[in-house]
Write an enzyme that holds these catalytic residues in place. Structure first.
Site, PDB file in Angstrom:
ATOM      1  CG  HIS A 133       5.412   2.056  -8.570  1.00  0.00           C
ATOM      2  ND1 HIS A 133       5.234   0.855  -9.238  1.00  0.00           N
ATOM      3  CD2 HIS A 133       4.240   2.746  -8.710  1.00  0.00           C
ATOM      4  CE1 HIS A 133       4.008   0.815  -9.740  1.00  0.00           C
ATOM      5  NE2 HIS A 133       3.390   1.942  -9.439  1.00  0.00           N
ATOM      6  CE  LYS A 137       3.428   0.255  -5.482  1.00  0.00           C
ATOM      7  NZ  LYS A 137       2.198   0.681  -4.779  1.00  0.00           N
TER       8      LYS A 137
HETATM    9  P1  NAD Z   1       1.635   7.790   1.217  1.00  0.00           P
HETATM   10  O1  NAD Z   1       2.542   7.067   2.149  1.00  0.00           O
HETATM   11  O2  NAD Z   1       2.114   9.063   0.578  1.00  0.00           O
HETATM   12  O3  NAD Z   1       0.259   8.145   1.956  1.00  0.00           O
HETATM   13  C1  NAD Z   1      -0.436   7.261   2.792  1.00  0.00           C
HETATM   14  C2  NAD Z   1      -1.095   8.104   3.871  1.00  0.00           C
HETATM   15  O4  NAD Z   1      -1.937   7.251   4.625  1.00  0.00           O
HETATM   16  C3  NAD Z   1      -0.074   8.729   4.847  1.00  0.00           C
HETATM   17  O5  NAD Z   1      -0.370  10.102   5.052  1.00  0.00           O
HETATM   18  C4  NAD Z   1      -0.270   7.900   6.105  1.00  0.00           C
HETATM   19  O6  NAD Z   1       0.003   8.638   7.291  1.00  0.00           O
HETATM   20  C5  NAD Z   1      -1.751   7.541   5.987  1.00  0.00           C
HETATM   21  N1  NAD Z   1      -2.118   6.387   6.827  1.00  0.00           N
HETATM   22  C6  NAD Z   1      -1.409   5.247   7.042  1.00  0.00           C
HETATM   23  N2  NAD Z   1      -2.053   4.466   7.921  1.00  0.00           N
HETATM   24  C7  NAD Z   1      -3.199   5.124   8.250  1.00  0.00           C
HETATM   25  C8  NAD Z   1      -4.270   4.836   9.124  1.00  0.00           C
HETATM   26  N3  NAD Z   1      -4.276   3.723   9.866  1.00  0.00           N
HETATM   27  N4  NAD Z   1      -5.283   5.725   9.215  1.00  0.00           N
HETATM   28  C9  NAD Z   1      -5.292   6.860   8.482  1.00  0.00           C
HETATM   29  N5  NAD Z   1      -4.279   7.219   7.659  1.00  0.00           N
HETATM   30  C10 NAD Z   1      -3.252   6.342   7.546  1.00  0.00           C
HETATM   31  O7  NAD Z   1       1.227   6.737   0.112  1.00  0.00           O
HETATM   32  P2  NAD Z   1       0.544   7.016  -1.322  1.00  0.00           P
HETATM   33  O8  NAD Z   1       1.617   7.062  -2.360  1.00  0.00           O
HETATM   34  O9  NAD Z   1      -0.425   8.144  -1.200  1.00  0.00           O
HETATM   35  O10 NAD Z   1      -0.209   5.623  -1.542  1.00  0.00           O
HETATM   36  C11 NAD Z   1      -1.211   5.188  -0.645  1.00  0.00           C
HETATM   37  C12 NAD Z   1      -1.754   3.833  -1.099  1.00  0.00           C
HETATM   38  O11 NAD Z   1      -2.392   3.979  -2.380  1.00  0.00           O
HETATM   39  C13 NAD Z   1      -0.676   2.756  -1.303  1.00  0.00           C
HETATM   40  O12 NAD Z   1      -1.202   1.509  -0.912  1.00  0.00           O
HETATM   41  C14 NAD Z   1      -0.428   2.787  -2.817  1.00  0.00           C
HETATM   42  O13 NAD Z   1       0.089   1.570  -3.311  1.00  0.00           O
HETATM   43  C15 NAD Z   1      -1.834   3.043  -3.316  1.00  0.00           C
HETATM   44  N6  NAD Z   1      -1.940   3.632  -4.658  1.00  0.00           N
HETATM   45  C16 NAD Z   1      -2.971   3.177  -5.436  1.00  0.00           C
HETATM   46  C17 NAD Z   1      -3.221   3.745  -6.676  1.00  0.00           C
HETATM   47  C18 NAD Z   1      -4.409   3.299  -7.473  1.00  0.00           C
HETATM   48  O14 NAD Z   1      -4.672   3.828  -8.591  1.00  0.00           O
HETATM   49  N7  NAD Z   1      -5.189   2.349  -6.952  1.00  0.00           N
HETATM   50  C19 NAD Z   1      -2.382   4.767  -7.150  1.00  0.00           C
HETATM   51  C20 NAD Z   1      -1.333   5.199  -6.342  1.00  0.00           C
HETATM   52  C21 NAD Z   1      -1.143   4.632  -5.083  1.00  0.00           C
END
Ligand code: NAD
Length: 245
Positions: A133, A137
């Site tokens: 990734h 991440k």
């Molecule tokens: P990212 O860091 O780009 O975005 C996360 C967002 O959440 C940020 O804007 C952050 O400020 C916000 N955030 C953090 N804590 C928060 C809170 N307490 N309240 C509200 N907002 C909050 O990360 P990303 O790449 O978008 O990934 C997010 C999550 O999704 C990760 O856990 C990642 O592993 C997961 N993910 C899952 C899949 C899937 O298919 N299930 C796919 C991609 C990513």
């Protein structure tokens, strides 16, 4: 009947932004979006279902408010502790929840193929999962890699915690048949690659999925939210949404 509206939590993040675009593409209204510092009760009151791609630290608060307002929930966030996972399971006794480590059709097919391959190839094949990734991440191994290992462990009758080795460093000795290796690579802007290796003496089978866009996860999450409309309380995954079970 009023229009179905989504709340997007983690709305400023990579996935949050992709979900907002996917909702628009599928003609689903986004009633509110919140990120760090936003008011969850106020935002959720305007919406019917939440799609969450934020942080596992936010999950408890999100579960509590969704229970209070009796709203359904799609959780895409990964990296939960076992206690947090137990609380997701508990909440799903009262509200409908889709919780999936990966929302893409391709990866859910990989899950299916992995189970079949493990069953067909049998116990002589060594099992290794490799994922890569992007450099930002936070959790490792990825939620998808964990699901792949859980599938392999289930077929082999192994325990996820005790029989899985995360990387191999130093003098760890020879590989045992009762072992599943998990390896997390991090770098650049890789959206998500996963390979399951089945290795025996003289031959090797590899199953690989490579995601090149977050739209595939985001589109699946919006589809999951729409699928949840009218569903009874329960813990569902993407295989349920896709009708693969
Ligand atoms: P990212 O860091 O780009 O975005 C996360 C967002 O959440 C940020 O804007 C952050 O400020 C916000 N955030 C953090 N804590 C928060 C809170 N307490 N309240 C509200 N907002 C909050 O990360 P990303 O790449 O978008 O990934 C997010 C999550 O999704 C990760 O856990 C990642 O592993 C997961 N993910 C899952 C899949 C899937 O298919 N299930 C796919 C991609 C990513």
């Amino acid at each position: 009947m009023s229009e179905f509206k989504l709340l997007v939590t983690g709305c400023n993040g990579r996935m949050g932004q992709a979900v907002i675009s996917a909702a628009e593409a599928q003609g689903v209204a986004v009633g509110a979006g919140i990120d760090v510092g936003g008011s969850l009760p106020e935002a959720l009151a305007k919406c019917d279902c939440t799609i969450d791609f934020s942080s596992h630290h936010f999950t408890d608060e999100l579960l509590a408010e969704s229970l209070r307002q009796n709203k359904s929930l799609v959780i895409g966030t990964t990296g939960h502790t076992s206690e947090e996972l137990a609380r997701i399971k508990d909440a799903s006794k009262t509200i409908p929840v889709v919780f999936a480590s990966n929302f893409s059709v391709g990866v859910n097919t990989l899950f299916w193929l992995t189970r079949k391959a493990a069953e067909l190839l049998g116990p002589d094949f060594d099992l290794e999962v490799v994922e890569m990734h992007h450099r930002m991440k936070k959790d490792a191994p990825s939620g998808t890699a964990r699901t792949l290992v859980e599938i392999l462990a289930d077929v082999r009758g192994l325990e996820y915690d005790t029989d899985c080795r995360h990387g191999r460093f130093g003098d760890v000795g020879a590989r045992t048949p009762k072992e599943i290796g998990v390896h997390a690579l991090r770098g650049g802007d890789v959206v998500g690659d996963h390979t399951v290796v089945f290795a025996n003496i003289g031959e090797r089978v590899e199953l690989t999925h490579k995601a090149s866009s977050r739209d595939t996860f985001a589109g699946g999450a919006v589809r999951a939210a729409r699928w949840l409309e009218g569903k009874p309380a329960g813990l569902y995954d993407m295989q349920d949404v896709l009708g693969l079970k």
